[in-house]
Design a protein around this motif. Structure first.
Motif, PDB file in Angstrom:
ATOM      1  N   ARG A 440     -11.506   7.388 -10.765  1.00  0.00           N
ATOM      2  CA  ARG A 440     -10.352   7.803  -9.970  1.00  0.00           C
ATOM      3  C   ARG A 440     -10.327   6.991  -8.677  1.00  0.00           C
ATOM      4  O   ARG A 440     -11.353   6.509  -8.200  1.00  0.00           O
ATOM      5  CB  ARG A 440     -10.408   9.300  -9.662  1.00  0.00           C
ATOM      6  N   THR A 441      -9.130   6.868  -8.127  1.00  0.00           N
ATOM      7  CA  THR A 441      -8.922   6.043  -6.941  1.00  0.00           C
ATOM      8  C   THR A 441      -8.655   6.925  -5.733  1.00  0.00           C
ATOM      9  O   THR A 441      -7.893   7.898  -5.817  1.00  0.00           O
ATOM     10  CB  THR A 441      -7.738   5.084  -7.147  1.00  0.00           C
ATOM     11  N   PHE A 442      -9.286   6.577  -4.615  1.00  0.00           N
ATOM     12  CA  PHE A 442      -9.123   7.337  -3.382  1.00  0.00           C
ATOM     13  C   PHE A 442      -8.799   6.389  -2.238  1.00  0.00           C
ATOM     14  O   PHE A 442      -9.167   5.211  -2.261  1.00  0.00           O
ATOM     15  CB  PHE A 442     -10.402   8.112  -3.050  1.00  0.00           C
ATOM     16  N   VAL A 443      -8.132   6.914  -1.225  1.00  0.00           N
ATOM     17  CA  VAL A 443      -7.800   6.102  -0.063  1.00  0.00           C
ATOM     18  C   VAL A 443      -8.393   6.747   1.183  1.00  0.00           C
ATOM     19  O   VAL A 443      -8.306   7.965   1.379  1.00  0.00           O
ATOM     20  CB  VAL A 443      -6.269   5.930   0.087  1.00  0.00           C
ATOM     21  N   GLN A 444      -9.017   5.940   2.015  1.00  0.00           N
ATOM     22  CA  GLN A 444      -9.586   6.415   3.270  1.00  0.00           C
ATOM     23  C   GLN A 444      -8.477   6.533   4.304  1.00  0.00           C
ATOM     24  O   GLN A 444      -7.627   5.653   4.418  1.00  0.00           O
ATOM     25  CB  GLN A 444     -10.653   5.435   3.767  1.00  0.00           C
ATOM     26  N   THR A 445      -8.479   7.621   5.056  1.00  0.00           N
ATOM     27  CA  THR A 445      -7.403   7.821   6.033  1.00  0.00           C
ATOM     28  C   THR A 445      -7.906   8.031   7.454  1.00  0.00           C
ATOM     29  O   THR A 445      -7.098   8.275   8.355  1.00  0.00           O
ATOM     30  CB  THR A 445      -6.530   9.034   5.644  1.00  0.00           C
ATOM     31  N   LEU A 446      -9.197   7.961   7.690  1.00  0.00           N
ATOM     32  CA  LEU A 446      -9.716   8.113   9.046  1.00  0.00           C
ATOM     33  C   LEU A 446     -10.474   6.853   9.462  1.00  0.00           C
ATOM     34  O   LEU A 446     -11.134   6.215   8.646  1.00  0.00           O
ATOM     35  CB  LEU A 446     -10.662   9.316   9.143  1.00  0.00           C
ATOM     36  N   GLY A 447     -10.397   6.523  10.742  1.00  0.00           N
ATOM     37  CA  GLY A 447     -11.166   5.401  11.260  1.00  0.00           C
ATOM     38  C   GLY A 447     -10.446   4.067  11.134  1.00  0.00           C
ATOM     39  O   GLY A 447      -9.325   3.976  10.653  1.00  0.00           O
ATOM     40  N   SER A 448     -11.128   3.023  11.563  1.00  0.00           N
ATOM     41  CA  SER A 448     -10.522   1.696  11.589  1.00  0.00           C
ATOM     42  C   SER A 448     -10.255   1.147  10.201  1.00  0.00           C
ATOM     43  O   SER A 448      -9.480   0.201  10.039  1.00  0.00           O
ATOM     44  CB  SER A 448     -11.439   0.723  12.350  1.00  0.00           C
ATOM     45  N   SER A 449     -10.891   1.726   9.180  1.00  0.00           N
ATOM     46  CA  SER A 449     -10.690   1.253   7.809  1.00  0.00           C
ATOM     47  C   SER A 449      -9.686   2.103   7.041  1.00  0.00           C
ATOM     48  O   SER A 449      -9.651   2.082   5.811  1.00  0.00           O
ATOM     49  CB  SER A 449     -12.030   1.237   7.055  1.00  0.00           C
ATOM     50  N   ARG A 450      -8.846   2.862   7.749  1.00  0.00           N
ATOM     51  CA  ARG A 450      -7.848   3.676   7.060  1.00  0.00           C
ATOM     52  C   ARG A 450      -6.968   2.773   6.194  1.00  0.00           C
ATOM     53  O   ARG A 450      -6.589   1.673   6.588  1.00  0.00           O
ATOM     54  CB  ARG A 450      -6.991   4.446   8.065  1.00  0.00           C
ATOM     55  N   GLY A 451      -6.671   3.251   5.004  1.00  0.00           N
ATOM     56  CA  GLY A 451      -5.938   2.440   4.049  1.00  0.00           C
ATOM     57  C   GLY A 451      -6.830   1.769   3.037  1.00  0.00           C
ATOM     58  O   GLY A 451      -6.345   1.255   2.029  1.00  0.00           O
ATOM     59  N   THR A 452      -8.152   1.788   3.256  1.00  0.00           N
ATOM     60  CA  THR A 452      -9.083   1.186   2.308  1.00  0.00           C
ATOM     61  C   THR A 452      -9.144   2.035   1.034  1.00  0.00           C
ATOM     62  O   THR A 452      -9.258   3.253   1.087  1.00  0.00           O
ATOM     63  CB  THR A 452     -10.496   1.087   2.921  1.00  0.00           C
TER      64      THR A 452
END
Length: 484
Positions: A440-452
């Protein structure tokens, strides 16, 4: 438009630089992108454009050229043409919207298009049906490499050849039937948000296998695909990035920089409508004032989606850091070790899985709504505000607009801000998944790498317990807002 992670990174700092080599020549530099339209349906003289805003439409102000024997070179003073998708307009010979379309769009002789993803390549770009599938995956948030892997995996499932060099293999005769059917579908879908429609299409090729591989699909079959795509994108206008400031040598500024033109803040809703349009809702789903201090849900006026608000109450299933095991009844039952670590254990209730939580919110008719569900990956990614500057107590910049989503989870040990979505990952890693597991695919939404974006393997109850868990995630449900 915000669909593209790769386009987003480029758009934050994209510009041509003035000549500063010390000579007297102060002329503006020019950039060029060359390639060939290798689609078998092309006549060779089509219009090709650099799609600067990534909407899969050749806008009037976007650099374009007419191909000659399929060859094209686009020249511009805008350096962003190097990273922009390349779009070719095609006439499929149908002079009006196909009879199997479910929507009413004005007749047009140029009724289809194909796309190539931006690759930072000045030469050797190809445009065909296969590059279109890759570009559509990029529009959905994948990196170029992962988009190629995702399309490759789906083509193999369809029984078609596919390698890691997909972007240069689209003229393969074995793709002829696939290309023809893809063009038929593109010619008929609603062109209001074609990038969004093709993103959905490219992620679900296996669902339309028999139709895509048919030498002569019926109009009824084609209507099925077109209706699916039009219904999925109906009334959905994606948000922008939320970036409304400009990079300058002195730091971010609200005024555009002459030294770095063409930045993200100059385009789309960021330039005209502040990127996002949210409204706070009370417990009955009624709109509240923007400065309300308590609210139960948030309505996104652009997408018409309603998002639940989280609670700072550890005893509530709606606690922002509550963890759940994934469940899809009849298809994917939760792994026993994940259930042991779900938040229900310490809370002492029986709301342990994603489905149980969906049932909980619907039973309680939160905001008067009883059709809450998991968001798709694209829906949740579209919620990320890349212009947000507010930070949490750990110094991590928030990924969702803090004024409307003040409680954002950091509980997952995968990446900060990840939540469950309904979208199954379909990559080449799926071939290596443990029996009874899926990716499954997840997206990071906190911190400078949001969108990763991260792809991970989760276990179902078919995997034998070995005292090690796979993943538990927080959750934030969404609804279209119908009340029952």
């Amino acid at each position: 438009m915000k669909h593209q992670l790769t386009m987003l990174a480029a758009a934050l700092l994209v510009a041509g630089c003035n000549n500063s080599g010390g000579g007297s020549d102060s002329s503006t530099p020019t950039y060029s992108v060359s390639g060939k339209v290798t689609a078998q349906a092309a006549k060779g003289n089509e219009t090709v454009c650099a799609d600067l805003n990534g909407d899969f439409i050749c806008g009037s102000g976007e650099p374009s050229t007419a191909a000659s024997n399929g060859q094209f070179t686009i020249t511009s003073t805008d350096k962003s043409i190097l990273s922009a998708p390349l779009v070719v307009n095609l006439d499929t010979g149908v002079t009006s919207k196909s009879s199997y379309s479910s929507t009413n769009v004005k007749s047009t002789s140029t009724n289809a298009f194909l796309v190539a993803p931006g690759q930072q390549k000045t030469t050797g770009n190809e445009i065909n049906a296969i590059t279109t599938l890759v570009a559509s995956q990029v529009a959905g948030g994948l990196s170029l490499d992962n988009a190629i892997k995702a399309v490759k995996a789906q083509l193999l499932v369809l029984g078609l050849p596919a390698t890691d060099n997909l972007l240069s293999e689209g003229s393969n005769n074995e793709y002829m039937t696939l290309e023809s059917n893809i063009l038929s579908i593109i010619s008929a879908v609603d062109k209001t948000t074609p990038d969004y429609s093709l993103t959905i299409f490219s992620q679900n090729l296996q669902d339309y296998k028999d139709i895509l591989l048919s030498d002569a699909p019926s109009e009824e079959d084609l209507q099925h695909v077109v209706d699916d795509l039009d219904n999925s994108s109906e009334a959905v206008v994606p948000n922008d990035t939320g970036v409304t400031t400009y990079f300058t040598d002195g730091g971010d500024n609200t005024v555009a920089s002459l030294d770095y033109p063409g930045q993200d803040a100059d385009f789309g809703f960021d330039a005209t409508d502040n990127g996002f349009k949210f409204v706070k809702l009370d417990a009955n789903g009624q709109a509240l004032a923007a400065d309300a201090t308590e609210w139960s849900c948030v309505k996104d006026e652009r997408t018409e989606l309603i998002w639940e608000s989280k609670k700072n109450d550890a005893s509530s299933p709606q606690h922002f850091d509550r963890l759940f095991a994934y469940q899809l009844t009849g298809k994917f039952e939760p792994y026993i070790e994940d259930l042991k670590l779900a938040g229900c254990q310490s809370a002492g209730d029986k709301i342990c899985t994603t489905e149980q939580y969906v049932e909980y919110l619907n039973a309680n008719k939160v905001c008067g709504i009883s059709d809450w569900r998991l968001p798709t990956f694209n829906e949740y990614y579209d919620l990320i505000d890349f212009g947000e500057t507010e930070k949490d107590v750990d110094g991590l910049v928030y990924g969702l607009t803090h004024a409307f989503f003040p409680l954002q989870s950091k509980a997952s040990y995968l990446e900060a801000g990840t939540v469950w979505t309904s979208t199954k990952s379909f990559t080449d890693y799926s071939d290596y998944a443990m029996s009874g597991a899926e990716y499954r695919t997840f997206v990071q939404t906190l911190g400078s790498s949001r969108g990763t974006v991260s792809t991970v393997e989760i276990y179902s109850d078919k995997v034998a317990s070995d005292n090690y868990d796979s993943y538990q995630m927080p959750i934030r449900l969404v609804a279209k807002g119908s009340k029952k």
